[in-house]
Design a protein around this motif. Structure first.
Motif, PDB file in Angstrom:
ATOM      1  N   LEU A   1       0.860  -1.182   0.000  1.00 12.06           N
ATOM      2  CA  LEU A   1       0.000   0.000   0.000  1.00 12.06           C
ATOM      3  C   LEU A   1       0.893   1.227   0.000  1.00 12.06           C
ATOM      4  O   LEU A   1       1.666   1.445   0.939  1.00 12.06           O
ATOM      5  CB  LEU A   1      -0.908   0.005   1.225  1.00 12.06           C
ATOM      6  CG  LEU A   1      -1.756   1.256   1.409  1.00 12.06           C
ATOM      7  CD1 LEU A   1      -2.749   1.412   0.254  1.00 12.06           C
ATOM      8  CD2 LEU A   1      -2.486   1.208   2.750  1.00 12.06           C
ATOM      9  N   ILE A   2       0.799   2.002  -1.062  1.00  9.03           N
ATOM     10  CA  ILE A   2       1.595   3.226  -1.162  1.00  9.03           C
ATOM     11  C   ILE A   2       0.789   4.362  -0.549  1.00  9.03           C
ATOM     12  O   ILE A   2      -0.335   4.630  -0.986  1.00  9.03           O
ATOM     13  CB  ILE A   2       1.960   3.520  -2.627  1.00  9.03           C
ATOM     14  CG1 ILE A   2       2.794   2.359  -3.185  1.00  9.03           C
ATOM     15  CG2 ILE A   2       2.711   4.844  -2.740  1.00  9.03           C
ATOM     16  CD1 ILE A   2       3.113   2.451  -4.644  1.00  9.03           C
ATOM     17  N   PRO A   3       1.320   5.024   0.466  1.00  7.69           N
ATOM     18  CA  PRO A   3       0.589   6.110   1.107  1.00  7.69           C
ATOM     19  C   PRO A   3       0.168   7.199   0.112  1.00  7.69           C
ATOM     20  O   PRO A   3       0.855   7.451  -0.888  1.00  7.69           O
ATOM     21  CB  PRO A   3       1.594   6.669   2.127  1.00  7.69           C
ATOM     22  CG  PRO A   3       2.502   5.510   2.412  1.00  7.69           C
ATOM     23  CD  PRO A   3       2.611   4.777   1.110  1.00  7.69           C
ATOM     24  N   ALA A   4      -0.958   7.830   0.403  1.00  5.33           N
ATOM     25  CA  ALA A   4      -1.539   8.827  -0.497  1.00  5.33           C
ATOM     26  C   ALA A   4      -0.552   9.937  -0.850  1.00  5.33           C
ATOM     27  O   ALA A   4      -0.484  10.363  -2.014  1.00  5.33           O
ATOM     28  CB  ALA A   4      -2.806   9.412   0.117  1.00  5.33           C
ATOM     29  N   ALA A   5       0.204  10.423   0.113  1.00 10.01           N
ATOM     30  CA  ALA A   5       1.145  11.523  -0.161  1.00 10.01           C
ATOM     31  C   ALA A   5       2.212  11.096  -1.172  1.00 10.01           C
ATOM     32  O   ALA A   5       2.608  11.890  -2.034  1.00 10.01           O
ATOM     33  CB  ALA A   5       1.799  11.996   1.133  1.00 10.01           C
ATOM     34  N   LEU A   6       2.646   9.854  -1.098  1.00 13.95           N
ATOM     35  CA  LEU A   6       3.638   9.370  -2.056  1.00 13.95           C
ATOM     36  C   LEU A   6       3.011   9.143  -3.429  1.00 13.95           C
ATOM     37  O   LEU A   6       3.637   9.435  -4.451  1.00 13.95           O
ATOM     38  CB  LEU A   6       4.290   8.080  -1.544  1.00 13.95           C
ATOM     39  CG  LEU A   6       5.224   8.250  -0.353  1.00 13.95           C
ATOM     40  CD1 LEU A   6       5.691   6.896   0.171  1.00 13.95           C
ATOM     41  CD2 LEU A   6       6.406   9.130  -0.705  1.00 13.95           C
ATOM     42  N   ARG A   7       1.784   8.641  -3.456  1.00 12.68           N
ATOM     43  CA  ARG A   7       1.087   8.484  -4.752  1.00 12.68           C
ATOM     44  C   ARG A   7       0.921   9.836  -5.424  1.00 12.68           C
ATOM     45  O   ARG A   7       1.119   9.975  -6.629  1.00 12.68           O
ATOM     46  CB  ARG A   7      -0.283   7.831  -4.562  1.00 12.68           C
ATOM     47  CG  ARG A   7      -0.224   6.388  -4.171  1.00 12.68           C
ATOM     48  CD  ARG A   7      -1.561   5.670  -4.295  1.00 12.68           C
ATOM     49  NE  ARG A   7      -2.706   6.328  -3.728  1.00 12.68           N
ATOM     50  CZ  ARG A   7      -3.150   6.153  -2.487  1.00 12.68           C
ATOM     51  NH1 ARG A   7      -2.541   5.317  -1.668  1.00 12.68           N
ATOM     52  NH2 ARG A   7      -4.222   6.787  -2.069  1.00 12.68           N
ATOM     53  N   GLU A   8       0.590  10.835  -4.631  1.00  5.42           N
ATOM     54  CA  GLU A   8       0.412  12.182  -5.168  1.00  5.42           C
ATOM     55  C   GLU A   8       1.737  12.741  -5.688  1.00  5.42           C
ATOM     56  O   GLU A   8       1.794  13.315  -6.775  1.00  5.42           O
ATOM     57  CB  GLU A   8      -0.152  13.102  -4.084  1.00  5.42           C
ATOM     58  CG  GLU A   8      -0.500  14.475  -4.572  1.00  5.42           C
ATOM     59  CD  GLU A   8      -1.152  15.309  -3.470  1.00  5.42           C
ATOM     60  OE1 GLU A   8      -0.725  16.467  -3.301  1.00  5.42           O
ATOM     61  OE2 GLU A   8      -2.063  14.811  -2.806  1.00  5.42           O
ATOM     62  N   TYR A   9       2.817  12.562  -4.926  1.00  4.08           N
ATOM     63  CA  TYR A   9       4.130  13.048  -5.341  1.00  4.08           C
ATOM     64  C   TYR A   9       4.521  12.475  -6.701  1.00  4.08           C
ATOM     65  O   TYR A   9       4.988  13.195  -7.588  1.00  4.08           O
ATOM     66  CB  TYR A   9       5.190  12.698  -4.293  1.00  4.08           C
ATOM     67  CG  TYR A   9       6.602  12.894  -4.801  1.00  4.08           C
ATOM     68  CD1 TYR A   9       7.155  14.168  -4.883  1.00  4.08           C
ATOM     69  CD2 TYR A   9       7.368  11.820  -5.240  1.00  4.08           C
ATOM     70  CE1 TYR A   9       8.438  14.363  -5.388  1.00  4.08           C
ATOM     71  CE2 TYR A   9       8.648  11.999  -5.737  1.00  4.08           C
ATOM     72  CZ  TYR A   9       9.182  13.272  -5.809  1.00  4.08           C
ATOM     73  OH  TYR A   9      10.448  13.453  -6.305  1.00  4.08           O
ATOM     74  N   ALA A  10       4.351  11.155  -6.874  1.00  8.83           N
ATOM     75  CA  ALA A  10       4.769  10.488  -8.103  1.00  8.83           C
ATOM     76  C   ALA A  10       3.675  10.485  -9.177  1.00  8.83           C
ATOM     77  O   ALA A  10       3.873   9.924 -10.241  1.00  8.83           O
ATOM     78  CB  ALA A  10       5.191   9.057  -7.794  1.00  8.83           C
ATOM     79  N   LYS A  11       2.542  11.114  -8.866  1.00 10.97           N
ATOM     80  CA  LYS A  11       1.412  11.200  -9.803  1.00 10.97           C
ATOM     81  C   LYS A  11       0.974   9.812 -10.289  1.00 10.97           C
ATOM     82  O   LYS A  11       0.686   9.606 -11.462  1.00 10.97           O
ATOM     83  CB  LYS A  11       1.755  12.118 -10.976  1.00 10.97           C
ATOM     84  CG  LYS A  11       2.030  13.552 -10.550  1.00 10.97           C
ATOM     85  CD  LYS A  11       2.457  14.405 -11.725  1.00 10.97           C
ATOM     86  CE  LYS A  11       2.677  15.842 -11.345  1.00 10.97           C
ATOM     87  NZ  LYS A  11       3.713  16.092 -10.372  1.00 10.97           N
ATOM     88  N   LEU A  12       0.918   8.862  -9.341  1.00 15.69           N
ATOM     89  CA  LEU A  12       0.503   7.504  -9.667  1.00 15.69           C
ATOM     90  C   LEU A  12      -1.020   7.441  -9.717  1.00 15.69           C
ATOM     91  O   LEU A  12      -1.676   7.782  -8.736  1.00 15.69           O
ATOM     92  CB  LEU A  12       1.017   6.508  -8.626  1.00 15.69           C
ATOM     93  CG  LEU A  12       2.526   6.478  -8.399  1.00 15.69           C
ATOM     94  CD1 LEU A  12       2.871   5.431  -7.350  1.00 15.69           C
ATOM     95  CD2 LEU A  12       3.283   6.229  -9.692  1.00 15.69           C
ATOM     96  N   THR A  13      -1.547   7.022 -10.849  1.00 17.68           N
ATOM     97  CA  THR A  13      -2.998   6.927 -10.989  1.00 17.68           C
ATOM     98  C   THR A  13      -3.442   5.518 -11.351  1.00 17.68           C
ATOM     99  O   THR A  13      -4.169   4.887 -10.606  1.00 17.68           O
ATOM    100  CB  THR A  13      -3.524   7.925 -12.032  1.00 17.68           C
ATOM    101  OG1 THR A  13      -2.838   7.730 -13.262  1.00 17.68           O
ATOM    102  CG2 THR A  13      -3.358   9.362 -11.558  1.00 17.68           C
TER     103      THR A  13
END
Length: 146
Positions: free
Chosen positions: A88-100
């Motif tokens: 599970l990738i934390p939301a802040a890291l998903r946002e940083y890397a623009k993972l969708t």
């Protein structure tokens, strides 16, 4: 050693599967943090500890050292694998890397990088034409042939 390039999807909850050969080397848990060029970096617990110990040797009186420590450690998260081999990738890291949706998972030797698939394709298209020059500069530093 982590090597290879894989494409996976990230689900709505922010979970992504890592290749089985990567999971074997990572063990029960690993550390995910912001990486350079807009990707995420994934470290084994051992490599993370080694990096942290190396960072302790840098002079905290220097602003760029403090800034990089904030960048690296402030976003770091220890994660575990679920039964399906996902983290599970934390939301802040998903946002940083623009993972969708689609992600590219790369082995880079001592760590793993997770990129948004489109961002990685753009990056690779821009950097590949310079690879001979980059290899030549590394050859001079490392005295190895590629």
């Amino acid at each position: 050693m982590f090597m290879g390039e894989f494409t996976h999807s990230i689900d709505a909850k922010g979970r992504v599967i890592l290749p089985a050969k990567f999971r074997e080397e990572l063990g029960l848990h690993c550390v995910v943090t912001r990486g350079l060029e807009g990707c995420l970096s994934v470290y084994t617990a051992e490599n993370w500890l080694s990096l942290a110990n190396s960072m302790k040797k840098l002079k905290a009186s220097k602003e760029n050292v403090r800034a990089f420590k904030r960048f690296l450690f402030g976003s770091a998260a220890e994660v575990e694998f679920d039964r399906q081999g996902r983290i599970l990738i934390p939301a802040a890291l998903r946002e940083y890397a623009k993972l969708t949706k689609d992600v590219t998972v790369l082995g880079t030797g001592d760590k793993i990088e997770i990129w948004d698939k489109g961002a990685y394709e753009t990056y690779a298209a821009a950097i590949v034409p310079d690879m001979e020059e980059i290899a030549e500069s590394l050859h001079e530093t490392l005295d190895v042939d590629f």
